[in-house]
Structure formats: C-alpha cells, structure tokens
Design a protein around this motif. Structure first.
Motif, short mmCIF file in Angstrom:
data_model
loop_
_atom_site.label_atom_id
_atom_site.label_comp_id
_atom_site.label_asym_id
_atom_site.label_seq_id
_atom_site.Cartn_x
_atom_site.Cartn_y
_atom_site.Cartn_z
N TYR A 146 11.70 -56.68 -37.76
CA TYR A 146 11.00 -57.95 -38.01
C TYR A 146 12.18 -59.09 -37.97
CZ TYR A 146 9.84 -62.00 -41.08
OH TYR A 146 9.68 -63.16 -41.45
N GLU A 147 13.32 -58.59 -38.31
CA GLU A 147 14.35 -59.64 -38.17
C GLU A 147 14.79 -59.67 -36.52
OE1 GLU A 147 14.82 -57.59 -41.99
OE2 GLU A 147 14.75 -56.77 -39.96
N GLU A 148 14.39 -58.75 -35.77
CA GLU A 148 14.50 -59.09 -34.25
C GLU A 148 13.80 -59.95 -33.88
OE1 GLU A 148 16.11 -55.30 -31.92
OE2 GLU A 148 15.49 -54.46 -33.72
N TYR A 149 12.33 -59.55 -34.21
CA TYR A 149 11.30 -60.43 -33.65
C TYR A 149 11.55 -61.85 -34.04
CZ TYR A 149 7.51 -57.58 -31.62
OH TYR A 149 6.97 -57.02 -30.98
N MET A 150 11.92 -62.31 -35.15
CA MET A 150 12.16 -63.60 -35.67
C MET A 150 13.38 -64.49 -34.63
SD MET A 150 9.90 -64.05 -38.04
CE MET A 150 10.46 -65.58 -38.86
N THR A 151 14.33 -63.54 -34.20
CA THR A 151 15.34 -63.93 -33.48
C THR A 151 15.06 -63.98 -32.37
OG1 THR A 151 16.86 -62.93 -35.05
CG2 THR A 151 17.77 -64.15 -32.95
N CYS A 202 6.97 -51.42 -33.60
CA CYS A 202 7.51 -52.77 -34.39
C CYS A 202 7.00 -52.65 -35.80
CB CYS A 202 7.39 -53.88 -33.47
SG CYS A 202 7.88 -53.80 -31.71
N ALA A 203 8.11 -53.56 -36.68
CA ALA A 203 7.85 -53.54 -37.90
C ALA A 203 7.36 -54.84 -38.30
CB ALA A 203 9.15 -53.46 -38.62
N PHE A 204 7.14 -55.62 -37.17
CA PHE A 204 6.69 -57.23 -37.50
C PHE A 204 5.32 -57.24 -38.17
CE2 PHE A 204 4.28 -60.93 -36.11
CZ PHE A 204 5.18 -61.76 -36.35
N THR A 205 4.47 -56.60 -37.70
CA THR A 205 3.06 -56.78 -38.40
C THR A 205 3.37 -56.47 -39.97
OG1 THR A 205 1.68 -56.54 -36.59
CG2 THR A 205 0.63 -56.01 -38.58
N ALA A 206 3.84 -55.16 -40.05
CA ALA A 206 3.93 -55.08 -41.80
C ALA A 206 4.68 -56.05 -42.56
CB ALA A 206 4.75 -53.80 -41.74
N ARG A 207 5.63 -56.81 -42.06
CA ARG A 207 6.52 -57.65 -42.63
C ARG A 207 5.87 -58.79 -42.72
NH1 ARG A 207 12.02 -56.11 -43.16
NH2 ARG A 207 12.35 -58.17 -43.78
N ALA A 208 5.27 -59.34 -41.55
CA ALA A 208 4.64 -60.74 -41.61
C ALA A 208 3.43 -60.75 -42.55
CB ALA A 208 4.18 -60.95 -40.08
N ASN A 209 2.72 -59.66 -42.60
CA ASN A 209 1.73 -59.61 -43.70
C ASN A 209 2.08 -59.80 -44.88
OD1 ASN A 209 -1.45 -59.40 -42.70
ND2 ASN A 209 0.07 -57.93 -41.17
N ALA A 210 3.23 -59.22 -45.25
CA ALA A 210 3.71 -59.15 -46.55
C ALA A 210 4.29 -60.49 -46.86
CB ALA A 210 4.89 -58.08 -46.78
N LEU A 211 4.66 -61.49 -46.05
CA LEU A 211 5.32 -62.77 -46.16
C LEU A 211 4.13 -63.95 -46.09
CD1 LEU A 211 8.44 -62.10 -44.26
CD2 LEU A 211 8.41 -62.70 -46.73
N GLY A 212 2.91 -63.43 -45.84
CA GLY A 212 1.71 -64.39 -45.87
C GLY A 212 1.11 -64.77 -44.79
N ALA A 213 1.51 -63.96 -43.58
CA ALA A 213 0.67 -64.20 -42.43
C ALA A 213 -0.65 -63.19 -42.40
CB ALA A 213 1.56 -63.88 -41.10
N GLN A 214 -1.57 -63.45 -41.37
CA GLN A 214 -2.47 -62.58 -41.05
C GLN A 214 -2.27 -62.03 -39.64
OE1 GLN A 214 -6.38 -64.14 -41.94
NE2 GLN A 214 -5.25 -65.88 -43.15
N ALA A 215 -1.43 -60.94 -39.68
CA ALA A 215 -1.12 -60.09 -38.35
C ALA A 215 -1.57 -59.04 -38.02
CB ALA A 215 0.72 -60.16 -38.46
N VAL A 216 -1.56 -58.93 -36.83
CA VAL A 216 -2.50 -57.79 -36.13
C VAL A 216 -1.59 -57.41 -34.92
CG1 VAL A 216 -4.44 -56.91 -34.86
CG2 VAL A 216 -4.75 -58.24 -36.87
N SER A 217 -1.47 -55.96 -34.92
CA SER A 217 -0.83 -55.36 -33.76
C SER A 217 -1.91 -54.52 -32.83
CB SER A 217 0.13 -54.27 -34.06
OG SER A 217 1.49 -55.12 -34.60
N ALA A 218 -1.69 -54.78 -31.51
CA ALA A 218 -2.70 -54.15 -30.42
C ALA A 218 -1.50 -53.47 -29.59
CB ALA A 218 -3.42 -55.02 -29.79
N ASP A 219 -2.13 -52.09 -29.33
CA ASP A 219 -1.19 -51.23 -28.36
C ASP A 219 -2.10 -50.00 -27.97
OD1 ASP A 219 0.80 -49.16 -27.59
OD2 ASP A 219 2.17 -50.87 -27.82
N ILE A 220 -1.76 -49.70 -26.72
CA ILE A 220 -2.46 -48.29 -26.23
C ILE A 220 -2.25 -47.16 -26.96
CG2 ILE A 220 -0.73 -47.64 -24.55
CD1 ILE A 220 -2.91 -46.72 -22.94
#
Length: 232
Positions: free
Chosen positions: A20-25, A47-65
């Motif tokens: 998540y920290e890498e994504y923010m940067t 990536c850990a972005f979706t997990a952490r972003a949701n915990a912080l109040g976003a409505q995040a979704v990941s898409a991938d094959i």
C-alpha cells in the motif's frame, strides 16, 4: 469466462505485488484522496492496495486475470515468484536504485508482506477481487472515481502492440468517472514507451487531458514518472 476459456496456465502469470505504501508513493496519492471514493486497481495482482484502501475508508476493487484462480493456488504461486524474482535481483542490482529499499532482503520483505495482505483480504472479501482480462472489463461505465494501473501498460510495449495499449487505455477510461493514473511510463529496458505521444494524441481527441507527473518512487531506474489522465 472460465479457466478453459482463458487458456492461460497459472504458470504463465507472475503473481507479485506492491505494498500500500508503494502505491501511495508511485501514484502521488494522499489518504484524503481515497476516503469515500470508489477506486479500481487494474491489474491488481498480489498488491496490498485494495485491502488497505478499504480499511481506510475507500471502496476499492482489484481486477486481474489471476483472480480466476483460488487463493491457495495464488499464494503458492506468489511465494514461488518472489523466490525466483529475488534470486534474479541479485544479478540485476545495477538496473535499480537502492534508496526506497536498502537491500534485496528488505525488498523481499515488502513483496512478501504485500502478498500476505492481498491473500488474507482475498479470502475474507472475495467480491473485491474481480477476474478480468484487458482490454475488456466487467464493469459499467464510470463505475469508479479513480482508476490506478501499475506495472502493465507501457512496461510491456515490446510485447503488447499499439492497438492493445489504445484499447486497454480506452477501456480503463470507460469505467472511470474522473481520473486514471498509470505507472510507470517506461518498458523493462527503462526507455519511455515509444508510441506514447501517438497514444496521448488519440486520448486528447477523445476529450481527455493527460500530463506526465514526477513521483517520489523510482526503484527500477527511469520509472520515476506516472501518467495522469483527467476525463473531459
């Protein structure tokens, strides 16, 4: 789409992610920009972005094959890919800047933590992880306020042709209401995507405004910029 229709063996997928920290940067984001917003990470990988972003109040979704496969298979593949990548990194150190990560051991720890957080969230909230294959996404028009796309488009400009890049970019914009950010702008060689100007000219004709933005994240040398596209 079933696995049979996909015709893509799990062995052909590289399942490695960023924290998540890498994504923010790398995307120049603040937590204020995320809270209360709908966000797509595509391709999300491990990536850990979706997990952490949701915990912080976003409505995040990941898409991938990769999400056509069960969490246990992805976890095993991710661990295998991290081991392989770290072995290769020892031989390729010169192509990277060692300020964000001070050592291969620290890099391994970050990649392992990203995988662990992703798999835990995938098991608990599977609906956040949507199987999809660009250039077609299973979302309605303007579903997300913000879309993030890391380490796919432009990185493989030598393998994915211009038509694929244009179709994928337009599809990412189709499902985005406000803004799309893409990182990085170079291929595996470290050179800027050769047809970037043509691509941006097409996007401008579609009514979008694009700018290249310097960001404080550059691990592979030459990757310290992202593309920010605002829909008209």
């Amino acid at each position: 789409m079933s696995l049979e229709e996909n015709r893509l063996d799990l062995s052909r997928i590289v399942f490695i992610g960023r924290t998540y920290e890498e994504y923010m940067t790398m995307f120049g984001l603040s937590e204020k920009e995320l809270k209360g917003r709908t966000v797509l990470d595509c391709p999300g990988g491990a990536c850990a972005f979706t997990a952490r972003a949701n915990a912080l109040g976003a409505q995040a979704v990941s898409a991938d094959i990769a999400y056509y496969y069960p969490p246990l298979s992805l976890e095993e593949k991710g661990l295998e890919d991290i081991r392989h990548a770290m072995d290769q990194m020892e031989k390729a150190r010169a192509g990277f800047k060692w300020d964000y990560f001070s050592s291969v051991a620290e890099l391994r720890a970050h990649r392992s933590r990203a995988l662990e957080e992703c798999i835990a969230d995938l098991k608990r909230y599977p609906d956040r992880y949507v199987p999809a294959v660009l250039p077609v996404l299973p979302f309605e028009d303007e579903r997300f306020d913000l879309t993030l796309s890391a380490h796919f488009l432009f990185m493989y400009g030598d393998r994915l042709d211009y038509d694929f890049h244009l179709k994928s970019l337009r599809e990412l914009l189709r499902v985005t209401r406000n803004e799309l950010r893409i990182y990085p702008l170079v291929g595996l060689s470290g050179e800027r995507y050769g047809k970037m100007d043509d691509l941006l000219a097409q996007i401008a004709e579609d009514g979008c405004t694009a700018e290249e933005v310097q960001v404080p994240y550059e691990f592979q040398k030459g990757t310290g910029r992202m593309l920010r596209i605002i829909k008209g």
